[in-house]
Design a protein around this motif. Structure first.
Motif, mmCIF file in Angstrom:
data_model
loop_
_atom_site.group_PDB
_atom_site.id
_atom_site.type_symbol
_atom_site.label_atom_id
_atom_site.label_comp_id
_atom_site.label_asym_id
_atom_site.label_seq_id
_atom_site.Cartn_x
_atom_site.Cartn_y
_atom_site.Cartn_z
ATOM 1 N N VAL A 117 -3.568 -1.252 -3.573
ATOM 2 C CA VAL A 117 -4.602 -1.373 -2.547
ATOM 3 C C VAL A 117 -5.294 -2.725 -2.683
ATOM 4 N N GLU A 158 -5.604 4.752 1.086
ATOM 5 C CA GLU A 158 -6.840 3.974 1.057
ATOM 6 C C GLU A 158 -8.081 4.787 1.387
ATOM 7 N N VAL A 180 0.821 -1.211 0.000
ATOM 8 C CA VAL A 180 0.000 0.000 0.000
ATOM 9 C C VAL A 180 0.854 1.260 0.000
#
Length: 322
Positions: A179, A234, A173
């Motif tokens: 992701v 995210e 990430v």
């Protein structure tokens, strides 16, 4: 340690080695040197125990000061900082950014960092004074003597394979701009239900206490995810996925659930329960982690299965970033 985000914590152009000058053979750090080391989104005090040249790159075997040796690992120079005043200031800034400054000052955070000897002495004195005051209050009230807090009892030993999963998750990430594609399958809700089903078949009848603990895990996950379980990259994905009162536990999967287990000691640090209740909870949490480990290939993504955050946000299924 765990969720474990250098992307979230280091500004562009910074180098983890903190501007260290290489020696004649190219190594930036030496055996026995005290350093600061990135692990997930934070920086910890560490000591270099071994240095080896592997595939034309210097690798450093570090021990995180104050942590079990199970966390010792080989790292590259980009995970290390020189132990300087400037980098100690950076470490403190990262702590504050991660929202753990209050827990660290009280000495009860699960993510406590290495301090100077003066700080350590001051903290011990404060702890001793607070303990004395707390004991006096409990004796006066007469109804708290059987209660203890989680920082004394809740110890969650993460299996080694799941610790590696957490590190791989962080690297994907924060370092590789990837992701977890949502919705995940199985979801957190489905994993908890599966565990409950298996326990019921195995034991014949599940106890109310275990059922309540599983409900608690789901509740903590839904509340903690937007507050402390997401990396910066995210957040847009979260805003797009969680709409119309959708519960995160019905969208996210085991990758984010593992991050919650790293946070549990911190989340429970001010909760008081009877020792028997803490022991039952700890036993259930450890058994649940073993359940995830046993089904790791089914519940958790391999590092190569993560997707580019641009591909996911565009929703076009492209194989490369434009």
């Amino acid at each position: 340690m765990g969720s474990s985000s250098k992307e979230d914590t280091a500004s562009d152009g910074d180098t983890a080695s903190g501007g260290a000058s290489p020696s004649n053979d190219g190594r930036l750090f030496t055996e026995g040197e005290r350093v600061l080391a990135y692990h997930g989104p934070r920086v910890y005090g560490a000591k270099i125990q071994k240095v080896e040249l592997r595939k034309k790159e210097w690798k450093y075997f570090v021990h995180y000061l104050g942590w079990n040796k199970n966390w010792d690992e080989w790292v590259s120079a980009d995970r290390l900082l020189k132990h300087t005043e400037e980098n100690l200031v950076k470490q403190k800034a990262l702590d504050k950014k991660q929202g753990v400054e209050k827990g660290a000052k009280s000495g009860r955070s699960a993510q406590t960092k290495t301090r100077s000897s003066a700080d350590t002495k001051a903290e011990k004195d404060d702890t001793k004074n607070n303990a004395a005051k707390g004991k006096k209050r409990k004796n006066e009230s007469g109804n708290e003597k059987d209660n203890v807090s989680a920082d004394k009892l809740l110890k969650i030993q993460m299996p080694a394979t799941l610790k590696k999963q957490l590190v791989d998750d962080w690297e994907n990430v924060t370092q590789k701009d990837k992701v977890v594609k949502l919705p995940r399958s199985p979801t957190v809700d489905e994993i908890l239900s599966k565990y409950l089903e298996i326990k019921t078949k195995k034991d014949g009848m599940i106890t109310d206490a275990v059922g309540e603990i599983l409900k608690g895990i789901r509740c903590y996950f839904d509340k903690a995810l937007p507050m402390m379980l997401l990396y910066k990259r995210e957040r847009q994905q979260y805003e797009e996925a969680i709409v119309d009162d959708v519960s995160p536990s019905t969208v996210y999967g085991a990758e984010h659930l593992l991050r919650l287990f790293v946070k549990f000691p911190e989340l429970f640090s001010y909760v008081n329960m009877e020792e028997e209740t803490w022991n039952r909870m700890q036993q259930t949490l450890l058994d649940f982690l073993k359940f995830i480990q046993k089904n790791q290939s089914t519940f958790l993504l391999s590092p190569s299965a993560y997707e580019s955050d641009k591909v996911v946000s565009d929703g076009k299924g492209k194989g490369k970033d434009e």
